[in-house]
Design an enzyme around this catalytic site. Structure first.
Site, short mmCIF file in Angstrom:
data_model
loop_
_atom_site.label_atom_id
_atom_site.label_comp_id
_atom_site.label_asym_id
_atom_site.label_seq_id
_atom_site.Cartn_x
_atom_site.Cartn_y
_atom_site.Cartn_z
N GLY A 134 -0.31 -2.49 -0.77
CA GLY A 134 -1.25 -3.26 0.03
C GLY A 134 -2.28 -4.00 -0.81
O GLY A 134 -3.29 -4.47 -0.29
N ASN A 144 8.09 -0.93 6.83
CA ASN A 144 7.16 0.07 7.37
C ASN A 144 6.02 -0.68 8.05
O ASN A 144 5.20 -1.31 7.38
CB ASN A 144 6.65 0.93 6.19
CG ASN A 144 5.54 1.89 6.60
OD1 ASN A 144 5.28 2.09 7.78
ND2 ASN A 144 4.89 2.48 5.62
N PHE A 145 5.99 -0.61 9.40
CA PHE A 145 4.97 -1.34 10.14
C PHE A 145 3.59 -0.67 10.06
O PHE A 145 2.61 -1.25 10.46
CB PHE A 145 5.36 -1.47 11.62
CG PHE A 145 6.48 -2.43 11.92
CD1 PHE A 145 7.05 -3.20 10.91
CD2 PHE A 145 6.96 -2.59 13.22
CE1 PHE A 145 8.08 -4.10 11.19
CE2 PHE A 145 7.98 -3.49 13.51
CZ PHE A 145 8.55 -4.24 12.50
N LYS A 146 3.55 0.58 9.59
CA LYS A 146 2.29 1.35 9.57
C LYS A 146 1.65 1.30 10.97
O LYS A 146 2.40 1.30 11.95
CB LYS A 146 1.37 0.82 8.48
CG LYS A 146 2.08 0.74 7.12
CD LYS A 146 1.18 0.44 5.98
CE LYS A 146 2.01 0.42 4.69
NZ LYS A 146 1.22 0.20 3.50
N SER A 167 3.70 -3.95 -2.44
CA SER A 167 3.54 -5.42 -2.48
C SER A 167 4.85 -6.16 -2.71
O SER A 167 4.90 -7.18 -3.39
CB SER A 167 2.50 -5.81 -3.53
OG SER A 167 1.26 -5.23 -3.22
N GLU A 227 6.61 4.49 -5.02
CA GLU A 227 5.58 3.56 -4.59
C GLU A 227 4.28 3.85 -5.33
O GLU A 227 3.50 4.71 -4.91
CB GLU A 227 5.33 3.72 -3.08
CG GLU A 227 6.53 3.45 -2.22
CD GLU A 227 6.10 3.02 -0.83
OE1 GLU A 227 6.40 1.89 -0.46
OE2 GLU A 227 5.43 3.80 -0.13
N HIS A 245 4.40 9.47 2.40
CA HIS A 245 3.81 8.16 2.08
C HIS A 245 2.39 8.39 1.55
O HIS A 245 1.68 9.28 2.01
CB HIS A 245 3.79 7.27 3.33
CG HIS A 245 3.41 5.86 3.01
ND1 HIS A 245 2.11 5.48 2.81
CD2 HIS A 245 4.17 4.76 2.80
CE1 HIS A 245 2.08 4.18 2.51
NE2 HIS A 245 3.32 3.73 2.50
P1 PGA Z 1 2.90 -3.01 1.00
O1 PGA Z 1 3.14 -1.52 1.51
O2 PGA Z 1 4.22 -3.69 0.94
O3 PGA Z 1 1.97 -3.63 2.02
O4 PGA Z 1 2.25 -2.91 -0.35
C1 PGA Z 1 4.23 -0.78 1.04
C2 PGA Z 1 4.23 0.59 1.63
O5 PGA Z 1 3.16 1.14 1.88
O6 PGA Z 1 5.31 1.17 1.87
#
Ligand code: PGA
Length: 228
Positions: free
Chosen positions: A164, A7-9, A194, A158, A91
């Site tokens: 993050g 997921n590039f956000k 993470s 999640e 999400h």
């Molecule tokens: P992250 O994000 O790997 O940077 O913790 C995961 C996500 O939001 O799907």
């Protein structure tokens, strides 16, 4: 079958995303991808024709409409142009920063279910809920309004406190939630929060896949995760 999704956000420009996708697709081969499904969710302005050999593109978000007066939104019409039929719904960043509650997530779920989309439906508890020991019931409540028997559903567990933050849940914590969710649904249960090239192989042993944020932004790290 394992699901490996990035997921590039709101990161990587269209140019950078295209370079990344071409680089990753050409590094992959049928041996590495055997028994794996690889997904990338780039920003909506970076969506292109969904015809990579080993990577399936998905949308991080989309309005539950075909088209219309929804300023700032992407609609189904825009995804169909690129043959995109995979979407992330629920999400925690959509829920917390853009106020998408369970009702809105369920509305989107129903809309995209009717369009036969593959739906990655994200759920996860906050640190407070975890500390109160009510997280299993909480996860179950987040699935109440959706059809957990939908054939194109993937559930992404999640925990918000692990996204993050560099703080990933322990294998024990992940395993407990994955087992609990497996009793509720036959959908693949994947983990996000993470995940990186160092912890992914252990997490993949106890789940059906991973949803990777930050570590997916670096093509070599993401490739490493897939290869493992
Ligand atoms: P992250 O994000 O790997 O940077 O913790 C995961 C996500 O939001 O799907």
């Amino acid at each position: 079958m394992k699901v490996i999704a990035g997921n590039f956000k709101s990161n990587l420009t269209r140019n950078a995303s295209l370079q990344y996708l071409n680089a990753l697709d050409s590094k992959l081969d049928s041996r590495i991808c055997d028994n794996k499904q690889i997904y990338i969710f780039p920003s909506n302005t970076s969506l292109v024709q969904n015809n990579y050999k080993y990577i399936t593109l998905g949308a991080q978000n989309c309005n539950d409409s075909n088209s219309g007066a929804f300023t700032g939104e992407t609609s189904l019409l825009h995804l169909e142009e690129f043959d995109i039929d995979t979407i992330l719904i629920g999400h925690s960043e959509r829920r917390n920063l853009f106020f998408e509650n369970d009702d809105i997530c369920a509305r989107k779920f129903n809309y995209f279910k009717n369009k036969n989309f593959r739906i990655f439906y994200c759920i996860g508890e906050s640190l407070d809920v975890r500390k109160n020991n009510k997280y299993l019931q909480f996860l179950e409540s987040q699935l109440k309004a959706i059809d957990t028997n939908y054939k194109n559903l993937i559930i992404a567990y999640e925990p918000i406190w692990a996204i993050g933050t560099g703080l990933n849940a322990t294998l024990e914590q992940i395993g407990e939630c994955v087992r609990y969710l497996r009793d509720i649904s036959n959908a693949p249960i994947i983990y996000g929060g993470s995940v990186n090239e160092n912890n992914s192989s252990d997490i993949l042993k106890i789940s059906d896949g991973v949803l990777v944020g930050s570590a997916s932004l670096d093509v070599d790290k993401f490739y490493q995760i897939i290869k493992e």
